[in-house]
Design an enzyme around this catalytic site. Structure first.
Site, PDB file in Angstrom:
ATOM      1  N   HIS A  93     -24.109  16.325  56.844  1.00 41.28           N
ATOM      2  CA  HIS A  93     -24.481  15.642  58.077  1.00 41.28           C
ATOM      3  C   HIS A  93     -24.750  16.618  59.177  1.00 41.28           C
ATOM      4  O   HIS A  93     -25.464  16.190  59.964  1.00 41.28           O
ATOM      5  CB  HIS A  93     -23.393  14.757  58.225  1.00 41.28           C
ATOM      6  N   HIS A 256     -23.130  13.222  45.411  1.00 47.20           N
ATOM      7  CA  HIS A 256     -22.207  12.195  44.985  1.00 47.20           C
ATOM      8  C   HIS A 256     -21.708  12.303  43.774  1.00 47.20           C
ATOM      9  O   HIS A 256     -21.148  11.386  42.946  1.00 47.20           O
ATOM     10  CB  HIS A 256     -22.986  10.686  44.999  1.00 47.20           C
TER      11      HIS A 256
END
Length: 724
Positions: A93, A256
């Protein structure tokens, strides 16, 4: 009288109250040109971060980070006993705000520490990740920036869970205040999406789909759980981050492969984000009233998904689950759309209870990798060839976390990969003896005798150098890519004139290099800049001033094979107010586009002002339009632009939708000049007028020339990281 009524500050302290911006919201904002000054920087004036980083024991830092990964803290317990997935998200992020449109965003300045990013919904609970890092940052102090530490921590997190990373480069220098130049969108509510028009056309230069998100909505577009529709958003968003389909699949599946999302209960139990939290929270936010508010009870996105059976170990289980089950829509405990495997056993470990197991779950955007035809083809290949997946993820992760650093010349540290990558805009290393002072003088003489005009010399050098973006350190004169596709064909570069100038300069280059011995050469990149400097010197001479424009050789010429045409296309100017150019008509006024360009060139308001005034009288407008050429002595470096703009004997009126103006003699009505909004703003905007008055004064000519030369030299060398 009460104590409260005695306070001398009845309404606000310094900086409070109604601002000029409140009164005049459309006022041109020059503050973006004066960010990150020494007044906001606590470091010593002689502090050199690159040198400090070189003194850092990187191996020791990594050992401390490795120990941190599995040292769970009661105040924010680690999922599965390992903070690695949290730190991967933090690094992702930090870097993931980058967008290619203007090169802004990204990890390069540690902006995740500041508003608005520290309080974006998509960054919920990353405040805890940075607090977990504080003891390590405190230990190593100024030798590692927050910007570098966040990315390094993401790398160590991956390595600690069995993944082999591609490399790491330091060199990201912290700033000490929020970046005000980044346009994050016009929405005034979190998760608003007024950035779309028509058939889901996303506003440029934005990449994220909603205000406060890094990428896409994991539930699907606006929460619609449609994997095919989500794939369209994914493809556009990741493309605007410079990622192709293979890199996109690798990043989503790779990221993920670790950890989980958090949606243990309803989001309304959240407290305010860090910037709105009480002072006693000490910069932390999202305090939750659901259960303990942490660990098993943690809420972040509202989604409750764990993708793999190995959430703290690299594996191919993401694809095994993606293709191994059919999926049905369900909702998280917080009410968010997600997917659960049909007819599956409970194989997924619990994050905090070793005895508990769960059904496999996925996000809508995960299923996009299976149901979008192009993504499915790549995903299946990765499923069947795990080694290709690992390599693709390593490379894509490195690109994600280093894309905004610019060329390899800025990379620091022992883990910099040896392989040069096309997206790094590679330029060959200097492989010859450089020209000396005598050579420079001789080449200038040849250039000035070549028949090329001052305007042509200056315009070409400016076009080459002014592609630089201080946002992602791309572009600039080094590499001479102005002679290559796509730049040679850009409208702003006037291809016909450019071809003539390059042909002449290449002839001079060939003659010079052919006459040398001992391996001495001049590159075309150097010669283009030198020609511009010669043009400026001649223009100053035409105005009665003898100046020597600084010039340092050392640029090299890139090859077409080293130039990704699609990647460089985003550098094409849609507007260049310095050359009175706009490719089309835009929502933003021309003067705002000028300031945006100046900010990308790292210019101050005075530098922007003196460059516009100088380039106008040097007749460098694209297409040789007369707008703003307020002089009877073109190609002479005079302050005539300012003198004539400030002349009260001229009355200005709009002629073309308030974009082009005529200046007529107040007494006779005779046409004197024409100008654009970019020209007239230096007389209408109070701050810019104040600067114009400095350069338009009777005693300003010598200062004007000095300041123009200094600003010119700055632009010509913006990409010379070897000189830093």
């Amino acid at each position: 009288m009460t104590t409260e009524s005695k306070c001398p500050f009845k309404h606000a302290a310094a900086g409070g109250g109604v601002s000029n911006r409140d009164w005049w919201p459309n006022q041109l904002n020059l503050k973006v040109l004066h960010q990150h000054s020494s007044k906001s920087d606590p470091m010593d004036t002689d502090f050199d971060y690159a040198q400090a980083f070189k003194r850092l024991d990187l191996a020791a830092v990594k050992q401390d980070l490795l120990a941190l990964m599995t040292t769970s803290q009661d105040w924010w317990p680690a999922d599965f006993g390992h903070y690695g997935p949290l730190f991967i998200r933090m690094a992702w992020h930090s870097a993931g705000t980058y967008r290619t449109g203007d090169g802004r965003g990204g990890a390069g300045a540690g902006q995740q520490r500041f508003a608005p990013l520290n309080s974006w919904p998509d960054n919920a609970n990353l405040d805890k990740a940075r607090r977990l890092l504080w003891p390590i940052k405190q230990k190593y102090g100024r030798n590692i920036s927050w910007a570098d530490l966040m990315i390094l921590t993401g790398n160590v997190a991956l390595e600690s869970m069995g993944f082999k990373t591609f490399g790491f480069a330091g060199g990201r220098k912290d700033v000490w205040e929020p970046e005000e130049d980044v346009y994050w969108g016009s929405e005034t509510t979190w998760l608003g999406d007024q950035r779309y028009t028509g058939d889901r056309d996303l506003e440029n230069p934005l990449a994220a789909v909603q205000m406060g998100l890094i990428y896409v909505n994991p539930e699907g577009p606006n929460g619609n759980p449609d994997p095919i529709a989500a794939a369209r958003d994914i493809r556009e968003t990741f493309a605007r981050m410079a990622m192709n389909d293979e890199e996109t699949v690798a990043l989503i599946a790779g990221g993920h492969s670790f950890g989980k999302t958090h949606g243990a209960g309803p989001a309304p139990t959240w407290g305010p984000e860090p910037e709105a939290a009480g002072i006693e929270e000490q910069g932390l936010g999202w305090s939750s009233r659901f259960g303990t508010g942490k660990g098993t009870d943690a809420i972040t996105s509202g989604l409750e998904v764990t993708w793999t059976t190995t959430p703290t170990q690299w594996s191919n289980n993401f694809f095994q689950n993606l293709f191994g089950y059919e999926w049905e829509l369900t909702k998280s405990p917080a009410g968010a759309h997600q997917w659960v495997a049909k007819d599956a056993a409970e194989t997924i470990p619990d994050a905090h209870d070793p005895s508990a197991k769960h059904l496999p779950t996925m996000l809508t955007t995960d299923l996009s990798l299976r149901f979008d035809p192009a993504y499915e083809k790549i995903s299946r290949r990765f499923y069947e060839h795990p080694e290709q997946f690992a390599d693709a993820f390593a490379r894509a992760w490195f690109k994600l976390t280093h894309r905004d650093m610019g060329p390899r010349a800025r990379y620091l540290g022992p883990e910099v990969p040896a392989e040069a990558l096309i997206w790094q805009d590679p330029i060959p290393a200097v492989d010859h003896k450089l020209i000396d002072t005598q050579d420079i003088a001789a080449l200038k003489a040849r250039i000035l005798a070549s028949g090329l005009s001052v305007s042509q010399l200056v315009s070409t050098a400016w076009a080459s150098a002014s592609t630089f973006r201080g946002s992602d350190m791309r572009g600039g004169a080094n590499g001479a890519r102005i002679r290559l596709a796509p730049q040679k064909d850009w409208e702003a570069n006037q291809p016909a004139q450019l071809a003539k100038v390059l042909e002449t300069l290449e002839s001079i280059q060939g003659a010079f290099n052919g006459a040398q011995s001992g391996g001495k050469k001049v590159s075309l990149a150097d010669l283009i800049v030198l020609a511009g400097c010669a043009g400026v010197e001649q223009a100053a001479k035409n105005a009665g001033h003898a100046v020597e424009v600084p010039f340092t050789p050392g640029r090299m010429d890139a090859a077409q094979a080293q130039t990704d045409v699609e990647s460089f296309a985003v550098l094409e100017p849609i507007a260049d107010g310095f050359r009175n150019y706009q490719k089309g008509k835009y929502t933003l006024p021309a003067e705002a586009l000028l300031v945006d360009k100046a900010q990308l060139l790292t210019l101050t308001a005075p530098e922007m002002t003196v460059l516009v005034g100088g380039l106008r009288v040097l007749d460098t407008n694209i297409g040789q339009t007369r707008h703003g050429v307020f002089t009877q002595r073109p190609e002479s470096l005079t302050n005539d632009f300012f003198v004539n703009l400030l002349d009260m004997g001229t009355e200005w009126k709009a002629t073309d939708g308030r974009d082009v103006f005529e200046g007529r003699d107040r007494a006779t009505g005779a046409l004197k000049w024409t100008g654009t909004r970019v020209d007239l703003v230096f007389g209408s905007h109070s701050q810019l007028r104040a600067l114009a008055e400095v350069y338009g004064s009777a005693d300003a000519q010598a200062k004007f020339v000095r300041d123009f030369v200094a600003a010119w030299d700055k632009v010509m060398n913006l990409d010379r990281f070897d000189l830093a």
